[in-house]
Every structure is written in C-alpha cells, then in structure tokens.
Design a protein around this motif. Sequence first.
Motif: not given
Length: 290
Positions: A140-143, A126-135, A179-183
């Motif tokens: 952004k912002g990190g896990a 949320p809060m502007g952290l989600f985006g798209h890059d080349g589809g 190098g972090i897997v966010p989930i």
Amino acid sequence: MKIKSIVAVCAFMALSLVSFKPSDKEVQSEKRFGGLALYTVRDAMKDARATLEKVAQAGYVNVESAGYNNGKFYNLSPADFKSLLDEMKLTPISAHQSSVTFENVDQQIADLKAAGFQYFVVPIPPMGLFGHDGGKMTMKGGAKNLAQILDKLGEKCEAAGLQLLYHNHDFEFVNDAEGIVPIDYLLENCNPKYVNFQMDLYWVTKAGADPVAYFKRYPGRFKIWHVKDMDDQGRFAPVGNGKIDFKRVLDNKKLSGMQYYFVEQDACFNETALEAIVISHKGLAKIGFK
C-alpha cells in the motif's frame, strides 16, 4: 628425552587446535565460493555457531543475515556476530532489515557497520506498507511513496559508507491500482547514488518477467542476486533441481552489475534446509557460478 617428547606432543596438539577450523575442512572436494542467505536456515540459526559451521562446511564463503532484532543479529551483539563469522571464515556482505524506520535507521546502520556488512537491504516495503491479500503479497502507499522512502534511507546509508538495496518479490512486477509497475517506477525514479537492487531470480520468474530483459533496460542496477530455483509445481527448489535457466542469467552478470549472489530457499519440501544448502552449492558449481 621425556621432557622433549612432552614438549613435542604439546606443540603438535597446539598446532592442531589452531589449524582445525570448520571452514578448513575439505568441502565436497570443491573450492569454497558463493554466498548463502541465512533466511534459508533461519530455524537452525537458534544455534548460530553450529549452523554457521555447517554453512562453511557446505562450501559457502559469504553470508546475508535475516535475523536482526533489538540491536542483535541472531541474539548476538554486532561485534560478537562478526567475531563468530570471522572464526568460521565467513564474510558478512548484506543484511535484510525489514524493521527499518526513519526513527531506528541510524541505529541499524551503526549495527550493520559494527558487524562488518556492506549492503543494507530493504526486503519488503517497510514501515507498515507490506501486506497480504488472500494469500498474495501486496503493497500500500504507492510506488512514488516507496521510492521517496528508499531514497531517504539510501541517502543515510551512503553517508555512512553502506549501500542500500531493495529486494523484490513478484507483486512489484504487476500493475498497481494506478496502472504503475512498481519495480519499473523504482528503477526509473530512485536515485542510483542511493538506491540499487537485489534481484530475486525466483520471484522475477514467478511474476512472468525476464531477468535479462531487466538487465538490458536498467544495466548496472542489480548489485546482488538471490539464486533460488523453481520446481515444476512453481515451488522453491534447490539450485539446479528446478527449471530456471540460470546459465542464461549468469551470462549477463556483467550487464546486471552483480557483485555478489546468495542462495536462498524460502521453504523446503523434499529435504531439510541444511540438506538443501549442500545440494544448491553443488548446483552452483555445475551451472558455472564461482
């Protein structure tokens, strides 16, 4: 005699009007069960009454909303939306709240409670952290930043009697720039008292991960599932018309912690959304969902 006859006819008509509700109709000769994420029928929800009637007739009993804006659900006040769901004998369980911020979370929590929801779902960073890059979807912002945000939101939800869940796509299963897997980071660092998860089985599969492996690593953390299938081209498909092994996943329901599940189909290719939800409900029954 004429008066008695008129009274009898009126009584019969009144009884018919009371007993005739969309969800009381015979539904595909099957018992009503399971849930539908209303994002599937989002375009049809411009006419909420007609669409929810069709959702009930298709056999569903629970719903998840994805249409909150300016304090309303699908242009209805929380109380009016709850009343409409009650009329259709549909139960509000969870709500996707992509617009949540620290400034509006208290109002959103109040609106969810007024509408009868149990789960506050954050569907994307949320809060502007989600985006798209080349589809491709990105974050952004990190896990670590996301985990802190979710914990703060979750603490507010817990205090108000709601449960906060985070909904995954596929990008959370890929190593980020650090190098972090966010989930994995979220599962290991978010406080389970405040934050749990809605597992989207399609997106986990799309990421090349195994839902059951995650159940084993993090038992009890996946309170709701999104059940959507994948066709041979990797596209969304009605449940039972694709290649995801839902039976294997369902066999591990208890391990996962799943309390509810919702059919969701982001896009339809060979049928309309309203046709797809009927196909998916039949698919659920064949797989063994109840």
